[in-house]
Scaffold this motif. Structure first.
Motif: not given
Length: 381
Positions: A116, A112, A109
């Motif tokens: 993002q 990610n 995460d």
């Protein structure tokens, strides 16, 4: 000394909500400030500085970090290896606000979120990752050598400082001795009395603690770091016996009795003994697995000077002893013992480990991760 295994942490039950939260953050967060394109006194861009010397020394690094005023961290639970106190100590020492996002997220995460939120002021400045996630994403890291870089053994760092092992421990079994019989081995987890009571910290395809838990099980069943299939088979047996509890353990679930048996790092299990005196911790003698987490700077960090100061703090005697206070083994421990700068009382209180620990190599981690991605869900689904 020992090396570390794979990575992520923390509470996959929260991952879906965390992922959903990323989209609005990326859409709404303002762009980065000009700090990423600023230059140090030596003419090096701040986001390309590879040491404090590039700033003109520690004092000027501190000044540059204070000017930025903030640091974005992610996936650092306050009760994980004493991170709550580490964050507070850093913030208090330098007057820098620490924005701690998604404390219960996993290593993947973190990556990610960085992808993002790239170019946004809310993007993570630094990473704390497990081996498999870290080594799969080294292109995202900014090389940086802290002041005490030479005191970190070569096997625990990238030569240029793109990643450096930080703190570690051994995979262990924690259990509430007031609720279950003594546990001394992995095989004991199959006892009928443990129906619905054995929890693993995370999903081994994403989380380092869970990954190493599978390796530990594999060793106990005749497997190895090269062959984790017996570990996956063992968890399938746990599930078939009704003993596997698909709940991510937390201090709250342990203290409430929801997860009376937990497979996790020894420093996390050991931390529970202060709150729950009946909580016991064992590192299986025939299945000792050691592992460190990886520290890295996001090459697109919105606060590049603060990110570098954070690394300096973590690898200083103060930062290393703060990890030790949380029951984790700091990577500079040997050098600090020799220099007399380690917190000896905390060092002596670490859980005992016998036998030679298994060290999962980069190639072994990659092979094991591939196997887990193909077989874990089928085994416990």
């Amino acid at each position: 000394m020992f090396t570390r295994s794979s990575s992520a942490r923390r509470t996959p039950l929260l991952l879906a909500a965390a992922a959903m939260a990323l989209v609005p953050l990326a859409a709404c967060a303002p762009p980065q400030s000009d700090s990423t394109s600023a230059e140090t006194d030596s003419g090096v861009k701040v986001d390309e500085a590879t040491s404090a010397q590039d700033f003109g020394g520690m004092d000027k690094l501190v000044a540059a970090a204070k000017k930025e005023g903030e640091l974005n961290t992610i996936a650092l639970p306050p009760d994980w290896a004493n991170y709550g106190n580490i964050i507070s100590a850093f913030s208090d020492k330098y007057g820098i606000k620490v924005n701690s996002a998604q404390p219960d997220a996993a290593s993947q995460d973190e990556i990610n979120a960085a992808n993002q939120q790239k170019g946004k002021s809310s993007a993570p400045d630094v990473f704390d990752l497990g081996q498999s996630v870290a080594l799969a994403n080294t292109a995202m890291f900014a090389p940086y050598q802290v002041t005490d870089f030479d005191q970190i053994p070569d096997e625990f760092k990238d030569p240029d400082g793109a990643w450096v092992n930080d703190y570690g421990g051994y995979m262990s079994i924690g259990y509430d001795s007031s609720k279950v019989s003594p546990i001394t081995s992995v095989d004991d987890l199959l006892q009928p009395e443990l129906k619905g009571k054995v929890a693993l910290n995370g999903d081994p395809t994403q989380a380092g603690a869970a990954f190493s838990g599978v390796v530990m099980a594999a060793l106990s069943q005749g497997g190895s770091a090269d062959d984790v299939a017996p570990g996956v088979d063992f968890f399938a047996k746990l599930k078939d016996a009704g003993n596997f509890l698909p709940v991510d353990p937390t201090p709250a679930t342990i203290e409430s009795g929801q997860t009376p048996v937990v497979i996790d790092w020894d420093y996390l299990n050991a931390a529970e003994t202060a709150k729950l005196p009946s909580w016991k911790v064992v590192v299986p003698e025939n299945a000792a697995v050691a592992g460190y987490y990886f520290q890295a700077i996001n090459k697109d960090a919105p606060h590049p000077a603060a990110a570098r100061l954070w690394q300096e703090f973590l690898y200083s005697d103060e930062g290393q002893n703060l990890w030790l206070a949380g029951g984790a083994r700091p990577v500079r421990a040997d050098a600090m013992v020799e220099a007399g700068s380690i917190d000896q009382k905390a060092y002596d209180a670490l859980p005992e480990v016998s036998g030679d620990p298994v060290i999962v190599s980069e190639d072994q981690a990659a092979t094991a991760t591939k196997y887990l991605q193909a077989n874990w869900a089928k085994a416990i689904g």
